[in-house]
Motif scaffolding. Structure first.
Motif, short mmCIF file in Angstrom:
data_model
loop_
_atom_site.label_atom_id
_atom_site.label_comp_id
_atom_site.label_asym_id
_atom_site.label_seq_id
_atom_site.Cartn_x
_atom_site.Cartn_y
_atom_site.Cartn_z
N MET A 1 0.82 -1.21 0.00
CA MET A 1 0.00 0.00 0.00
C MET A 1 0.86 1.26 0.00
O MET A 1 0.57 2.22 -0.71
N ARG A 2 1.94 1.24 0.80
CA ARG A 2 2.82 2.41 0.85
C ARG A 2 3.45 2.67 -0.51
O ARG A 2 3.58 3.82 -0.93
N ARG A 3 3.84 1.57 -1.20
CA ARG A 3 4.43 1.75 -2.52
C ARG A 3 3.39 2.28 -3.51
O ARG A 3 3.70 3.11 -4.36
N LEU A 4 2.16 1.81 -3.41
CA LEU A 4 1.09 2.28 -4.29
C LEU A 4 0.87 3.77 -4.10
O LEU A 4 0.71 4.51 -5.09
N ILE A 5 0.85 4.21 -2.85
CA ILE A 5 0.67 5.63 -2.56
C ILE A 5 1.84 6.43 -3.09
O ILE A 5 1.66 7.49 -3.72
N ARG A 6 3.07 5.95 -2.87
CA ARG A 6 4.25 6.66 -3.34
C ARG A 6 4.27 6.77 -4.85
O ARG A 6 4.56 7.83 -5.42
N ASP A 7 3.96 5.66 -5.53
CA ASP A 7 4.02 5.64 -7.00
C ASP A 7 2.95 6.50 -7.65
O ASP A 7 3.06 6.83 -8.84
N ASN A 8 1.90 6.82 -6.91
CA ASN A 8 0.81 7.64 -7.47
C ASN A 8 0.63 8.94 -6.68
O ASN A 8 -0.45 9.55 -6.73
N ALA A 9 1.70 9.36 -6.01
CA ALA A 9 1.60 10.52 -5.13
C ALA A 9 1.33 11.81 -5.90
O ALA A 9 0.58 12.68 -5.43
N LEU A 10 1.93 11.98 -7.07
CA LEU A 10 1.78 13.22 -7.82
C LEU A 10 0.34 13.42 -8.26
O LEU A 10 -0.27 14.48 -8.03
N ALA A 11 -0.24 12.39 -8.89
CA ALA A 11 -1.63 12.49 -9.33
C ALA A 11 -2.57 12.63 -8.14
O ALA A 11 -3.51 13.44 -8.17
N SER A 12 -2.30 11.87 -7.08
CA SER A 12 -3.16 11.93 -5.90
C SER A 12 -3.14 13.31 -5.26
O SER A 12 -4.17 13.83 -4.83
N CYS A 13 -1.97 13.92 -5.21
CA CYS A 13 -1.83 15.24 -4.62
C CYS A 13 -2.66 16.27 -5.39
O CYS A 13 -3.41 17.05 -4.79
N PHE A 14 -2.54 16.25 -6.71
CA PHE A 14 -3.27 17.24 -7.50
C PHE A 14 -4.77 16.97 -7.53
O PHE A 14 -5.57 17.90 -7.59
N LEU A 15 -5.17 15.70 -7.48
CA LEU A 15 -6.60 15.40 -7.39
C LEU A 15 -7.18 15.88 -6.07
O LEU A 15 -8.30 16.40 -6.01
N LEU A 16 -6.41 15.72 -4.99
CA LEU A 16 -6.87 16.21 -3.69
C LEU A 16 -6.96 17.73 -3.69
O LEU A 16 -7.95 18.30 -3.19
N LEU A 17 -5.95 18.40 -4.26
CA LEU A 17 -5.99 19.86 -4.35
C LEU A 17 -7.18 20.32 -5.20
O LEU A 17 -7.83 21.33 -4.88
N PHE A 18 -7.46 19.57 -6.27
CA PHE A 18 -8.62 19.88 -7.12
C PHE A 18 -9.91 19.81 -6.32
O PHE A 18 -10.74 20.73 -6.36
N LEU A 19 -10.09 18.73 -5.56
CA LEU A 19 -11.32 18.54 -4.80
C LEU A 19 -11.46 19.62 -3.71
O LEU A 19 -12.56 20.15 -3.49
N LEU A 20 -10.36 19.94 -3.05
CA LEU A 20 -10.41 20.97 -2.01
C LEU A 20 -10.74 22.34 -2.60
O LEU A 20 -11.55 23.09 -2.03
N SER A 21 -10.11 22.67 -3.73
CA SER A 21 -10.38 23.98 -4.33
C SER A 21 -11.79 24.04 -4.91
O SER A 21 -12.45 25.09 -4.85
N LEU A 22 -12.28 22.92 -5.46
CA LEU A 22 -13.66 22.89 -5.98
C LEU A 22 -14.66 23.07 -4.84
O LEU A 22 -15.64 23.82 -4.97
N ALA A 23 -14.39 22.41 -3.70
CA ALA A 23 -15.25 22.58 -2.53
C ALA A 23 -15.21 24.02 -2.03
O ALA A 23 -16.26 24.61 -1.70
N GLY A 24 -14.01 24.59 -1.99
CA GLY A 24 -13.88 25.97 -1.56
C GLY A 24 -14.61 26.93 -2.49
O GLY A 24 -15.27 27.88 -2.05
N GLN A 25 -14.49 26.67 -3.80
CA GLN A 25 -15.19 27.50 -4.77
C GLN A 25 -16.70 27.43 -4.57
O GLN A 25 -17.41 28.43 -4.67
N SER A 26 -17.21 26.22 -4.27
CA SER A 26 -18.65 26.06 -4.11
C SER A 26 -19.16 26.83 -2.89
O SER A 26 -20.24 27.43 -2.92
N VAL A 27 -18.38 26.83 -1.81
CA VAL A 27 -18.78 27.54 -0.60
C VAL A 27 -18.71 29.05 -0.82
O VAL A 27 -19.65 29.80 -0.50
#
Length: 224
Positions: A1-27
């Motif tokens: 699991m740790r390797r899976l997270i590390r290997d996909n950290a870049l995409a995961s980081c930007f997807l999380l930032l996308f969701l947070l900013s979209l939520a912020g925009q909606s509020v």
């Protein structure tokens, strides 16, 4: 699991930032929309009503379409055009589609190459341009979504002013539509040009978007 997270950290980081900013925009968007509603003598709406409205949809879609247009054009244009000294560019003399050997397709495909890279005919051609096609399709779909949602929001405003609504063609040829569209496009094109040019002279150690710190300014297509 740790390797899976590390290997996909870049995409995961930007997807999380996308969701947070979209939520912020909606509020923030709900608050701004309700301020306008109250100022005009209307009733405020709930968060759910706002995020399912054409007003929210057009604001989101117009940003998406400009981003995907940027990536689509950059992917296609960098096939043929270069910028000496930029890590965002190919080396001089490498313009164009390159040979089958350089691209590792057909008989030059390796054992780990994707199956369609080794295939012949339309499958290899389609796979060879699949990234540009995907970005172009997403741009067109988000542009269409922007036009439909924008039309609904635009007609709501016109009806509130006791003006006749317009059709889809009338909206996409209107100054309102192109003002919203071009203000996003110009910012994307400026950002890309800035990245291409600033990366010639400036560095970010360890980033694949930057040259190595000690590379000369004239070095092209190198990354650190």
């Amino acid at each position: 699991m740790r390797r899976l997270i590390r290997d996909n950290a870049l995409a995961s980081c930007f997807l999380l930032l996308f969701l947070l900013s979209l939520a912020g925009q909606s509020v923030a968007g709900t608050a701004a929309y309700n301020e306008d509603q109250v100022a005009e003598g209307g009733a405020p709406v709930t968060w759910l009503q706002y995020v399912t409205s054409s007003t929210f949809a057009v604001d989101v879609a117009e940003n998406w379409q400009s981003e995907y247009l940027q990536f689509f054009l950059y992917i296609i244009i960098t096939v043929w055009l270069i910028q000496r000294g930029s890590p965002e560019s190919k080396e001089g003399g490498e313009e164009g589609l390159e040979s089958d050997a350089e691209q590792k397709v057909g008989p030059f495909a390796g054992a780990r190459s994707p199956a369609w890279a080794a295939a012949a005919g339309w499958r290899r051609t389609l796979f060879s341009h699949s990234l540009g096609i995907a970005m172009g399709l997403i741009f067109l779909l988000s542009w269409l979504a922007q036009s439909v949602a924008g039309l609904a929001a635009y007609d709501e405003e016109r009806l509130a002013r006791l003006e006749d609504p317009v059709g889809w063609v009338g909206y996409v040829t209107s100054a309102e539509f192109w003002n919203r569209t071009l203000q996003n496009w110009q910012s994307e094109f400026l950002a890309v040009a800035s990245m291409v040019l600033l990366a010639i002279f400036l560095r970010e150690r360890g980033s694949p978007q930057s040259k190595k710190v000690g590379d000369p300014h004239s070095a092209t297509a190198s990354s650190g």
